[in-house]
Write an enzyme that holds these catalytic residues in place. Structure first.
Site, PDB file in Angstrom:
ATOM      1  N   GLY A  29       0.834  -1.195   0.000  1.00 25.76           N
ATOM      2  CA  GLY A  29       0.000   0.000   0.000  1.00 25.76           C
ATOM      3  C   GLY A  29       0.869   1.244   0.000  1.00 25.76           C
ATOM      4  N   CYS A  30       0.352   2.317   0.574  1.00 24.45           N
ATOM      5  CA  CYS A  30       1.130   3.555   0.665  1.00 24.45           C
ATOM      6  C   CYS A  30       2.441   3.284   1.387  1.00 24.45           C
ATOM      7  CB  CYS A  30       0.324   4.616   1.411  1.00 24.45           C
ATOM      8  SG  CYS A  30       1.236   6.150   1.706  1.00 24.45           S
ATOM      9  N   PHE A  31       3.539   3.778   0.844  1.00 21.15           N
ATOM     10  CA  PHE A  31       4.854   3.422   1.395  1.00 21.15           C
ATOM     11  C   PHE A  31       5.230   4.144   2.685  1.00 21.15           C
ATOM     12  CE2 PHE A  31       6.555   5.887  -2.599  1.00 21.15           C
ATOM     13  CZ  PHE A  31       6.042   7.084  -2.124  1.00 21.15           C
ATOM     14  N   TRP A  32       4.481   5.148   3.083  1.00 24.66           N
ATOM     15  CA  TRP A  32       4.830   5.873   4.305  1.00 24.66           C
ATOM     16  C   TRP A  32       4.797   4.972   5.539  1.00 24.66           C
ATOM     17  CZ3 TRP A  32       0.925  10.403   3.239  1.00 24.66           C
ATOM     18  CH2 TRP A  32       1.413  11.190   2.183  1.00 24.66           C
ATOM     19  N   PRO A  34       4.906   1.448   5.847  1.00 25.11           N
ATOM     20  CA  PRO A  34       5.970   0.441   5.883  1.00 25.11           C
ATOM     21  C   PRO A  34       7.362   1.035   6.073  1.00 25.11           C
ATOM     22  CG  PRO A  34       4.424  -0.060   4.141  1.00 25.11           C
ATOM     23  CD  PRO A  34       4.050   1.295   4.668  1.00 25.11           C
TER      24      PRO A  34
END
Length: 203
Positions: A29-32, A34
Site C-alpha cells: 500500500g502507501c509506502f509511508w 511500511p
C-alpha cells in the site's frame, strides 16, 4: 526530549556500511507506513521509499506508470533474517486480496535465489502457493527512490527533529540513507524503538 546533531552523526557512523547489509523490497500500500514500521525493527539499518515492479523508466509520484509504491529495507543479516522481514510484510496485509490500482498493490520483490527460496518456504509452511495468492511475487528488476518529501515522511512532520538533521549538515539524500532517521521515523509513527529513545535523550 532533545535530538542533537552529535547523536545523529555518532549513531550513523557506528551503523553497518551499505556493503555490509542486504536489501528486501516490499509493496504494502502507501509506502509511508511500511517505511516507518520496518525502520523501527532491530536489525534494519536503512529504509527507502520508492517505486518498482513496473516498466516505466524513471517513474515519479505524478507519473508513476505501472509501478507500485514500495519500501526497500536494508538489513543486517547477522541480526535479522530475510524470512523475518517477509513475516512482517505478510502480517501487514491480506495475501488473498489485492487492490486494483497498481500503485498500492501488495508485492514481494525478491532479489536473489536465496530470497526466492525463503519466500516459497514461508508461504508453503502457511499453506499458501505463490501462484494462487493475490500478493504479487516477482523478481526485482530495478528500484527507483521516491522524491525527497516521501522519504521518512513521519519524521518530516516533526520540525524540531528535522532541524537537528539540518544542523548536522544532512541533505535530503543523507536523511534518506540515515540509520538514525530510519529509527526516528518509526518512533514518530508509533512503532517504538529503544534506539530512538536513546537518540532523543543523548547529550
Amino acid at each position: 526530549m532533545t535530538l542533537t546533531p552529535r547523536a545523529i552523526r555518532e549513531y550513523d557512523e557506528r551503523a553497518p556500511e551499505p556493503e555490509e547489509t542486504e536489501t528486501a523490497t516490499f509493496g504494502l500500500g502507501c509506502f509511508w507506513g511500511p517505511d516507518a514500521s520496518f525502520g523501527a525493527l532491530d536489525g534494519v539499518v536503512r529504509t527507502r521509499a520508492g517505486y518498482a515492479g513496473g516498466t516505466k523508466t524513471d517513474p515519479t509520484y505524478h507519473s508513476l506508470g505501472d509501478h507500485t509504491e514500495v519500501v526497500q529495507v536494508a538489513f543486517d543479516p547477522g541480526l535479522i533474517e530475510y524470512a523475518e522481514l517477509v513475516e512482517r510484510a505478510f502480517s501487514q496485509h491480506d495475501p488473498n486480496s489485492q487492490p486494483r490500482k497498481a500503485q498500492y498493490q501488495n508485492v514481494v520483490l525478491t532479489e536473489t535465489r536465496a530470497q526466492g527460496a525463503a519466500l516459497t518456504e514461508f508461504l508453503r509452511e502457511r499453506g499458501l502457493e505463490p501462484d494462487a495468492i493475490g500478493t504479487r511475487i516477482e523478481q526485482l528488476s530495478r528500484f527507483y527512490p521516491a522524491e525527497a518529501y516521501h522519504q521518512k515522511y513521519r519524521l518530516r512532520s516533526r520540525a524540531e527533529l528535522m532541524d537537528a538533521f539540518d544542523d548536522a549538515g544532512y541533505d535530503d539524500e543523507a536523511v534518506r540513507e540515515s540509520p538514525a532517521a530510519a529509527k526516528l521515523n518509526g518512533y514518530v509513527a508509533g512503532s517504538g524503538s529503544g534506539v530512538a529513545a536513546k537518540l532523543l535523550t543523548a547529550e
